[in-house]
Design a protein around this motif. Structure first.
Motif, PDB file in Angstrom:
ATOM      1  N   GLU A 115      -3.236  14.479   6.201  1.00 32.59           N
ATOM      2  CA  GLU A 115      -2.060  15.349   6.172  1.00 32.59           C
ATOM      3  C   GLU A 115      -1.012  14.826   7.155  1.00 32.59           C
ATOM      4  O   GLU A 115      -1.344  14.426   8.273  1.00 32.59           O
ATOM      5  N   VAL A 116       0.228  14.802   6.726  1.00 29.77           N
ATOM      6  CA  VAL A 116       1.338  14.507   7.633  1.00 29.77           C
ATOM      7  C   VAL A 116       2.380  15.600   7.447  1.00 29.77           C
ATOM      8  O   VAL A 116       2.521  16.153   6.353  1.00 29.77           O
ATOM      9  N   CYS A 117       3.076  15.928   8.521  1.00 31.08           N
ATOM     10  CA  CYS A 117       4.100  16.972   8.401  1.00 31.08           C
ATOM     11  C   CYS A 117       5.444  16.448   8.878  1.00 31.08           C
ATOM     12  O   CYS A 117       5.536  15.492   9.648  1.00 31.08           O
ATOM     13  N   PHE A 118       6.482  17.110   8.389  1.00 28.64           N
ATOM     14  CA  PHE A 118       7.862  16.759   8.730  1.00 28.64           C
ATOM     15  C   PHE A 118       8.506  17.976   9.396  1.00 28.64           C
ATOM     16  O   PHE A 118       8.501  19.075   8.832  1.00 28.64           O
ATOM     17  N   ALA A 119       9.048  17.755  10.583  1.00 30.72           N
ATOM     18  CA  ALA A 119       9.713  18.823  11.329  1.00 30.72           C
ATOM     19  C   ALA A 119      11.109  18.367  11.700  1.00 30.72           C
ATOM     20  O   ALA A 119      11.361  17.173  11.876  1.00 30.72           O
ATOM     21  N   THR A 177       9.409   1.616   5.306  1.00 33.75           N
ATOM     22  CA  THR A 177       8.713   1.680   6.595  1.00 33.75           C
ATOM     23  C   THR A 177       7.926   2.973   6.719  1.00 33.75           C
ATOM     24  O   THR A 177       6.758   2.984   7.116  1.00 33.75           O
ATOM     25  N   LEU A 178       8.560   4.087   6.384  1.00 37.33           N
ATOM     26  CA  LEU A 178       7.914   5.397   6.481  1.00 37.33           C
ATOM     27  C   LEU A 178       6.731   5.480   5.517  1.00 37.33           C
ATOM     28  O   LEU A 178       5.656   5.996   5.869  1.00 37.33           O
ATOM     29  N   ARG A 179       6.902   4.971   4.324  1.00 34.41           N
ATOM     30  CA  ARG A 179       5.792   4.957   3.360  1.00 34.41           C
ATOM     31  C   ARG A 179       4.622   4.134   3.878  1.00 34.41           C
ATOM     32  O   ARG A 179       3.457   4.523   3.744  1.00 34.41           O
ATOM     33  N   GLN A 180       4.918   2.977   4.473  1.00 33.60           N
ATOM     34  CA  GLN A 180       3.860   2.121   5.005  1.00 33.60           C
ATOM     35  C   GLN A 180       3.095   2.831   6.110  1.00 33.60           C
ATOM     36  O   GLN A 180       1.861   2.802   6.158  1.00 33.60           O
ATOM     37  N   ILE A 181       3.820   3.492   7.015  1.00 38.84           N
ATOM     38  CA  ILE A 181       3.180   4.197   8.138  1.00 38.84           C
ATOM     39  C   ILE A 181       2.224   5.266   7.595  1.00 38.84           C
ATOM     40  O   ILE A 181       1.078   5.379   8.050  1.00 38.84           O
ATOM     41  N   ILE A 182       2.680   6.037   6.631  1.00 42.11           N
ATOM     42  CA  ILE A 182       1.843   7.106   6.070  1.00 42.11           C
ATOM     43  C   ILE A 182       0.619   6.525   5.377  1.00 42.11           C
ATOM     44  O   ILE A 182      -0.502   7.032   5.523  1.00 42.11           O
ATOM     45  N   ALA A 183       0.817   5.431   4.643  1.00 44.67           N
ATOM     46  CA  ALA A 183      -0.303   4.820   3.911  1.00 44.67           C
ATOM     47  C   ALA A 183      -1.365   4.258   4.854  1.00 44.67           C
ATOM     48  O   ALA A 183      -2.544   4.183   4.492  1.00 44.67           O
ATOM     49  N   PRO A 194       0.816  -1.220   0.000  1.00 46.20           N
ATOM     50  CA  PRO A 194       0.000   0.000   0.000  1.00 46.20           C
ATOM     51  C   PRO A 194       0.854   1.279   0.000  1.00 46.20           C
ATOM     52  O   PRO A 194       0.523   2.244  -0.692  1.00 46.20           O
ATOM     53  N   GLY A 195       1.952   1.268   0.746  1.00 43.06           N
ATOM     54  CA  GLY A 195       2.843   2.423   0.756  1.00 43.06           C
ATOM     55  C   GLY A 195       3.539   2.615  -0.573  1.00 43.06           C
ATOM     56  O   GLY A 195       3.692   3.744  -1.058  1.00 43.06           O
TER      57      GLY A 195
END
Length: 217
Positions: free
Chosen positions: A47-51, A208-214, A19-20
């Motif tokens: 929406e997700v943000c990066f800080a 991993t990051l793509r999966q979390i966002i998806a 899915p990601g």
């Protein structure tokens, strides 16, 4: 206070990662840079943000996770990004690049304006599902990071720490950083109890990051 156990996010199997992969295989485009709340796009999608503090590797990570080499501009000058930058991901998500904090080569008044905008954004976006706070694995959480972590706590925004540049460390050094970060996060109730270890250069942690966002809904 109940102690949280922080774990390291697993690398997903190809099936779990699909899915990601599919989400980020779609178009990702720069939408707009925002300098005031009235310029925000409609809050009509996830929406997700990066800080992250200046020069933590935020632009490089955004480029790596989207598979676009120059989507987010990189710079050797701390504090270059002075806007909240919105990117459209497929037709379903916004990726949001927040201004770097700490060491900003800018007048105090300008930095204060960024901080006010950041507070207003974090408090006012109902569709914001998660903030990813980038921490340089070589340095761990520093006092300058605490301000953004406290701000996320007070805004009731769930945040997840992403360690960057893990390829620069040997395992023993990385273990020490993970322990330091886990200990520092104990006092932050908004912290998601799973760390993501990444290297934009090597591609570590990107699936991993793509999966979390998806998976965020």
């Amino acid at each position: 206070m109940t102690a949280f156990t922080f774990t390291i996010a697993d690398t997903p199997t190809p099936q779990v990662a699909e899915p990601g992969r599919k989400l980020f295989a779609g178009e990702t485009d720069f939408l707009k840079g925002v300098v005031a709340m009235d310029g925000m796009p409609p809050a009509d999608r996830i929406e997700v943000c990066f800080a992250g503090r200046s020069n933590v590797g935020k632009s490089s990570l955004i480029n790596a996770v989207t598979g676009r080499k120059a989507l987010a501009r990189t710079s050797n000058t701390p504090g270059r990004t002075q806007e909240i930058n919105f990117f459209t991901l497929a037709d379903s998500h916004y990726l949001v690049d927040l201004p770097g904090y700490g060491f900003a080569e800018a007048p105090v008044a300008v930095v204060q304006k960024w901080q006010r905008l950041l507070k207003a954004y974090l408090s006012g976006r109902q569709t914001l599902r998660r903030a990813f706070v980038l921490i340089d694995a070589r340095h761990g959480i520093k006092p300058v990071d605490e301000e953004i972590l406290n701000l996320l706590n007070s805004s009731a925004v769930t945040f997840q720490v992403v360690l960057t540049k893990v390829d620069k460390l040997k395992k023993g050094q990385l273990d020490k950083t993970v322990a330091q970060v886990s200990a520092a996060l104990q006092k932050h109730p908004a912290a998601f109890p799973e760390l993501v270890l990444t290297s934009s250069e090597k591609g570590d942690g990107i699936p991993t990051l793509r999966q979390i966002i998806a998976e965020l809904v």
